[in-house]
Design an enzyme around this catalytic site. Sequence first.
Site, short mmCIF file in Angstrom:
data_model
loop_
_atom_site.label_atom_id
_atom_site.label_comp_id
_atom_site.label_asym_id
_atom_site.label_seq_id
_atom_site.Cartn_x
_atom_site.Cartn_y
_atom_site.Cartn_z
N LYS A 1 0.85 -1.18 0.00
CA LYS A 1 0.00 0.00 0.00
C LYS A 1 0.89 1.23 0.00
CE LYS A 1 -4.54 0.78 0.33
NZ LYS A 1 -5.53 0.08 -0.52
N THR B 1 -3.64 -5.36 0.69
CA THR B 1 -3.03 -4.05 0.86
C THR B 1 -3.85 -3.20 1.83
OG1 THR B 1 -4.18 -3.09 -1.05
CG2 THR B 1 -2.06 -4.16 -1.46
N ASP B 2 -5.14 -3.47 1.91
CA ASP B 2 -5.96 -2.77 2.90
C ASP B 2 -5.50 -3.10 4.31
OD1 ASP B 2 -8.41 -1.09 3.40
OD2 ASP B 2 -9.00 -2.90 4.48
N PHE C 1 33.17 29.80 -11.31
CA PHE C 1 33.06 28.72 -12.28
C PHE C 1 33.80 29.13 -13.56
CE2 PHE C 1 30.60 25.91 -15.29
CZ PHE C 1 31.11 24.73 -14.79
N ARG D 1 29.73 34.32 -8.34
CA ARG D 1 28.37 33.95 -8.76
C ARG D 1 27.55 33.50 -7.57
NH1 ARG D 1 28.11 27.80 -11.30
NH2 ARG D 1 29.25 26.77 -9.62
N GLN E 1 30.19 20.27 -8.01
CA GLN E 1 30.74 18.95 -7.70
C GLN E 1 31.64 19.01 -6.46
OE1 GLN E 1 30.42 20.21 -10.73
NE2 GLN E 1 30.19 18.62 -12.31
N ASN F 1 21.38 22.33 -9.94
CA ASN F 1 21.97 23.66 -9.90
C ASN F 1 20.88 24.69 -10.19
OD1 ASN F 1 23.62 25.93 -10.06
ND2 ASN F 1 25.28 24.79 -11.03
N HIS G 1 20.14 27.81 -11.21
CA HIS G 1 20.90 28.85 -11.89
C HIS G 1 20.32 30.25 -11.62
CE1 HIS G 1 23.16 25.83 -14.04
NE2 HIS G 1 22.05 25.29 -14.51
#
Length: 291
Positions: free
Chosen positions: A12, A57-58, A159, A176, A219, A245, A247
């Site tokens: 479930k 599942t109940d 970067f 940045r 990274q 990322n 941006h």
Amino acid sequence: MPAMLGQNQYGKAESRVVRITRNGAVHHIKDLNVSVALSGDLTATHLTGSNSRVLTTDATKNTVFAFAKEHGIASAEQFGMRLARHFVTSQEAITTARIRIEEYAWERIPPSDAREARHSFVRANRETRTAQITYDGERWQIISGLTGLTVLNSTDSEFHGYVKDRYTTLQETRDRILATEVNARWRHGLAVADWDESYARTRDCLLQAFAETYSYSLQQTLYAMGALVIDRRPEVEEIRLSLPNKHHFLVDLEPFGLKNDNEVFFAADRPYGLIEATVLREGAEACLAVL
């Protein structure tokens, strides 16, 4: 060639259970989304339709709610372990149970006077805590985690020096915004006495490493975050991080006669870079799946 039945499971998904614990006038809340998956000797129901070994599942859903009442919810991990053990030990056909849990945080609303905050809550605008518990009757695998932990450094990120080909348009930068949404899963190798404390301290490590790492790439930041968890949390054997990322692009304000000194940015939601990696304790075996 004849067909053969491969790996299979059933259960479930997403039973939402809210448990209120009343400690006198002061209440405590646990809000979970619980998914149960069971596997074992279930070939007959697939091949012949026989349900003689099938727990409905109940019933798995009802077990979640009954256990919340009978045993309470100390932590997502502990609650999941109790459920997993129950399904494997109570059902002859079931050999493995996997419990996946999302936990949603609530914060107390303080009263306007000096009274203690007791029973009013506001949904916390923060990440979702996760847990995955797997038990096969002998071995446990406990994976804690979080999703949607949004963080941002407004400087201390560069970067440049990357590969450039005929399709490269991105300009190098020495300053940045670095922003991401941390999604992490970590596997425990040692027993944990206090799951909530372990989660909180692991989360602290992720935030500390993000804030204190001068970043030349996402990274590099990812590795620093995972490495600090491994260094500071002895119960963690491996951690897998997925960092989109987020941006932020500097807006060109020159057409308006304005200089943009790293002050006004356009936040793009897609497309986005997606950085993913696993950081392991030395000698540990990689077990976390690549999703």
